[in-house]
Design an enzyme around this catalytic site. Structure first.
Site, short mmCIF file in Angstrom:
data_model
loop_
_atom_site.label_atom_id
_atom_site.label_comp_id
_atom_site.label_asym_id
_atom_site.label_seq_id
_atom_site.Cartn_x
_atom_site.Cartn_y
_atom_site.Cartn_z
CD GLU A 35 4.60 -19.47 -49.36
OE1 GLU A 35 5.01 -20.64 -49.71
OE2 GLU A 35 4.91 -18.50 -49.90
CG ASP A 92 -3.19 -19.60 -55.95
OD1 ASP A 92 -3.34 -19.53 -57.00
OD2 ASP A 92 -2.14 -20.31 -55.27
CG HIS A 148 3.96 -22.94 -51.97
ND1 HIS A 148 4.71 -21.61 -52.26
CD2 HIS A 148 3.56 -23.29 -53.37
CE1 HIS A 148 4.60 -21.35 -53.59
NE2 HIS A 148 4.07 -22.14 -54.18
CG ASN A 187 7.74 -22.93 -49.57
OD1 ASN A 187 7.07 -23.54 -50.68
ND2 ASN A 187 7.67 -21.95 -49.04
P1 PGA Z 1 5.61 -23.14 -60.61
O1 PGA Z 1 4.65 -22.90 -59.28
O2 PGA Z 1 4.66 -24.21 -61.42
O3 PGA Z 1 5.91 -21.82 -61.60
O4 PGA Z 1 7.06 -23.93 -60.48
C1 PGA Z 1 4.26 -24.05 -58.71
C2 PGA Z 1 3.65 -23.54 -57.29
O5 PGA Z 1 4.26 -22.50 -56.71
O6 PGA Z 1 3.02 -23.96 -56.91
#
Ligand code: PGA
Length: 243
Positions: free
Chosen positions: A140, A65, A135, A133
Site C-alpha cells: 500500500e 498475496d 499499490h 492508490n
Molecule cells: P482490480 O484490483 O483488478 O480488482 O482493480 C487491482 C489491484 O488492487 O491490484
C-alpha cells in the site's frame, strides 16, 4: 508501454505475453495476480489451453498475496479465485501452484513465501494489477515500503475497492499477506494491466513523470528494465498520458 483501443485488447495483449513466455520455456515460472482486472486474461489462457494452443503442464506459479483470515475454501480467498478462474480449467499441476496462506502463524507464512520464491527461481513473467492508490500486490501507499513478504494493513481506499466482491462490508478483510517489492521486482519481465478512471491518478504517477515514491508503489516499476504497462485509450486520456 502499450496503449490499446480497449480493455479487451489490453487483456488480449497480456495473454499473448504470458503465452509467449510459456512457449519460450514450457517450464516457465509465472507470478500471478488476482482482482477484477486479470479475469479476461485468464479466460483467454483457458480458451487457448482448451484449444490445444498452449500447455501449462510444466509451469509453476506463485501468487502475490492473500487475505488474512480466509481459508482456501472461502469463495473470497485468492486461492479459491485462482483455482476457479484459472487452475481448475487448464492443464497445470495444482501442486505446482502456490498462493500464500493468510491463516495461522503469519510470520512463518511470510518466511515460507520468500523461501518458495527463492526455491522456484526468478519468474519469467510477473503479472500485476494496480490499486487506485498505486499499490502493487498489497504493498500500500505509505511512508515506507517493505522489500520482503509481510502483513499489510489495508488502506480504507483498498478496503472500499475490495468491498464490491463481498456481500457485507464488515466481511472485507483488513489485512493481507503480500510479497514485498524486491520479490516483485526480481521477475525477469513484468506485465501490468490497468483500466478504469479510478486508476487514473496512479497511472499518471507511473507514466507521466520520472519520480519514484512510496506514496505510489507502482512507481518502483520505473526501476525495472523490462516492465510493460498496458492501458486502454480511455485510461490514457484520463491519466493525461500522451503517447
Ligand atoms: P482490480 O484490483 O483488478 O480488482 O482493480 C487491482 C489491484 O488492487 O491490484
Amino acid at each position: 508501454m502499450i496503449v490499446t483501443k480497449s480493455y479487451e485488447d489490453s487483456c488480449q495483449r497480456a495473454a499473448e505475453l504470458i503465452e509467449a513466455a510459456v512457449l519460450a520455456n514450457p517450464q516457465a515460472k509465472l507470478g500471478l495476480a488476482t482482482g477484477g482486472t486479470p479475469l479476461p486474461i485468464y479466460r483467454r489462457l483457458i480458451e487457448d489451453c482448451k484449444a490445444g494452443k498452449i500447455s501449462f503442464a510444466k509451469v509453476r506459479t506463485v501468487n502475490l498475496d492473500e487475505y488474512c483470515g480466509l481459508n482456501g475454501s472461502n469463495t473470497q480467498s485468492y486461492r479459491w479465485f485462482m483455482d476457479h478462474n484459472l487452475f481448475n480449467e487448464i492443464d497445470i499441476d495444482k501442486t505446482n501452484t502456490y498462493v500464500p496462506s493468510g491463516l495461522g502463524d503469519l510470520a512463518a507464512n511470510c518466511r515460507e513465501v520468500d523461501k518458495k520464491v527463492r526455491e522456484n527461481g526468478v519468474p519469467e513473467l510477473q503479472l500485476l494489477g494496480i490499486g487506485n492508490n498505486g499499490h502493487i500486490g498489497f504493498n500500500e501507499a505509505a511512508d515506507l515500503l517493505h522489500t520482503e513478504t509481510h502483513i499489510e494493513q489495508l488502506t480504507e481506499s483498498t478496503i472500499a475497492a475490495n468491498a464490491r466482491f463481498f456481500d457485507k462490508s464488515e466481511d472485507v478483510p483488513t489485512q493481507a499477506i503480500t510479497m514485498g517489492l524486491s520479490s516483485i521486482l526480481a521477475a525477469k519481465s513484468i506485465v501490468l494491466v490497468a483500466t478504469g478512471a479510478a486508476k487514473a491518478a496512479a497511472i499518471r504517477g507511473l507514466l507521466c513523470n520520472d519520480e519514484v515514491t512510496t506514496q505510489n508503489p507502482s512507481t518502483f516499476l520505473k526501476l525495472h528494465p523490462n516492465a510493460t504497462i498496458i492501458i486502454d485509450a480511455a485510461l490514457a486520456t484520463a491519466a493525461g498520458y500522451e503517447n
